[in-house]
Design a protein around this motif. Structure first.
Motif, mmCIF file in Angstrom:
data_model
loop_
_atom_site.group_PDB
_atom_site.id
_atom_site.type_symbol
_atom_site.label_atom_id
_atom_site.label_comp_id
_atom_site.label_asym_id
_atom_site.label_seq_id
_atom_site.Cartn_x
_atom_site.Cartn_y
_atom_site.Cartn_z
ATOM 1 N N HIS A 98 -2.908 3.905 23.756
ATOM 2 C CA HIS A 98 -1.500 3.828 23.372
ATOM 3 C C HIS A 98 -0.867 2.484 23.724
ATOM 4 N N THR A 99 -1.409 1.777 24.691
ATOM 5 C CA THR A 99 -0.823 0.484 25.060
ATOM 6 C C THR A 99 -1.560 -0.639 24.348
ATOM 7 N N VAL A 100 -0.804 -1.654 23.958
ATOM 8 C CA VAL A 100 -1.378 -2.826 23.318
ATOM 9 C C VAL A 100 -0.717 -4.052 23.938
ATOM 10 N N PRO A 101 -1.486 -5.094 24.293
ATOM 11 C CA PRO A 101 -0.885 -6.302 24.855
ATOM 12 C C PRO A 101 0.141 -6.901 23.900
ATOM 13 N N ALA A 102 1.194 -7.465 24.465
ATOM 14 C CA ALA A 102 2.263 -8.027 23.632
ATOM 15 C C ALA A 102 1.727 -9.114 22.703
ATOM 16 N N SER A 103 0.808 -9.947 23.199
ATOM 17 C CA SER A 103 0.262 -11.014 22.353
ATOM 18 C C SER A 103 -0.510 -10.437 21.171
ATOM 19 N N ALA A 104 -1.310 -9.388 21.420
ATOM 20 C CA ALA A 104 -2.068 -8.750 20.341
ATOM 21 C C ALA A 104 -1.123 -8.061 19.363
ATOM 22 N N CYS A 105 -0.056 -7.485 19.889
ATOM 23 C CA CYS A 105 0.929 -6.812 19.037
ATOM 24 C C CYS A 105 1.602 -7.809 18.099
#
Length: 323
Positions: A98-105
């Motif tokens: 459910h979590t994704v790094p901000a840079s990847a997002c």
């Protein structure tokens, strides 16, 4: 889920947190295996169908014409769009990530919107191609030369990259007043931008980008079809009208398939219609995942040149034998 929500919730006004929380498809978080296979199937079939279109157009010199070149670009945008969406979709389905790094997002958001705008731009170019072919048939070759098509391609590339390149940087610099919880299984610009504090300075540019593409393109496309309809009304032969109209069927179907879900999503968001989150998320999936799946089928079935050349390439070659 509540722990993740707490971790991603910023204070009253902070910079972007290191991660975003993806909510995913409501009701399916406990049964990820239910939607894993359909997602994989959609990606593989989309890649196969659009890859076949790219392959046949590249190999067949007879298909090196403006309409088929735009179809080539449409397939590139479809493959790019479904590939940009797949990582977080499969991460949620297979591992409950459910979590994704901000840079990847932000990176996913950039590519999703680049390929989405590319698809919209190519559909607009294809509508202009059809309008010229039907309204100005004698000047069609003189108007759509290789030089003109090259300029259109450069304009599409500038429009996709130039307009959207600043957006990830603007979002990264905005102050955020809301928890960084997204309503989809992937990162979209409106979904991220709504988390920023009211009056954030990047909102005006974001609105300009949306209106300059997704607001303008459908109007120009339907204006082109208005011109086509007006010309076809003046054609006396019913058979000629039918033949000319048939050349637009695949493209018009692709236009409706791409824009109708997008327009419905925009109306739902702005009018705050009372629908469930499940319905809203499903409609978003239809908007992004269905065109890459259906477009190759539409063009393979409705365009005789594409269909015949695919069948010819797939048929085994007859080998002569000498004694």
């Amino acid at each position: 889920m509540s722990t993740l929500l707490t971790q991603t919730a910023p204070n009253s006004s902070t910079s972007m947190a290191p991660t975003f929380l993806l909510v995913g498809m409501p009701g399916l978080s406990g049964v990820p295996s239910w939607w894993t296979m359909p997602l994989i199937a959609v990606y593989l079939l989309s890649a196969l169908g659009n890859g076949t279109i790219l392959w046949i157009i590249a190999l067949e010199p007879a298909l090196h014409r403006p309409m088929h070149f735009f179809l080539f670009l449409l397939s590139v945008s479809d493959i790019g769009l479904v590939t940009a969406l797949t990582p977080t979709l499969l991460g949620l389905a297979l591992a409950g990530a459910h979590t994704v790094p901000a840079s990847a997002c932000l990176l996913q958001m950039f590519f999703v919107h680049v390929f989405s705008v590319m698809e919209s731009s190519v559909l607009l170019a294809m509508s202009i191609d059809r309008a010229l072919a039907i309204c100005r048939p004698l000047r069609y070759s003189a108007l759509l030369t290789n030089g003109v098509i090259s300029k259109i391609s450069v304009a599409i590339a500038f429009r996709c990259l130039g307009l959207h390149l600043p957006l990830p940087f603007l979002l990264a610099c905005m102050p955020y007043c809301r928890p960084q919880v997204l309503t989809h299984s992937y990162c979209l610009h409106p979904d991220v931008a709504r988390l920023a504090c009211p009056g954030a300075w990047g909102a005006a540019y974001s609105l300009f980008v949306v209106l300059s593409v997704m607001g303008l393109d459908p109007l120009l496309i339907f204006f082109s079809y208005g011109l086509i309809g007006k010309v076809l009304q003046g054609v006396e032969s019913r058979e000629d009208r039918w033949k000319a109209g048939q050349t637009c069927v695949a493209h018009l179907s692709a236009v409706l398939l791409f824009y109708i879900p997008m327009i419905l999503l925009a109306l739902i968001s702005h009018l705050e219609l009372p629908i469930t989150q499940h319905t809203h998320t499903l409609l978003s999936y239809v908007h992004f995942l269905l065109p890459p799946l259906i477009n190759p089928i539409l063009y393979s079935v409705k365009m005789k040149e594409i269909r015949e050349r695919i069948l010819n390439r797939l048929q085994p070659r007859k080998m002569g034998c000498s004694q």
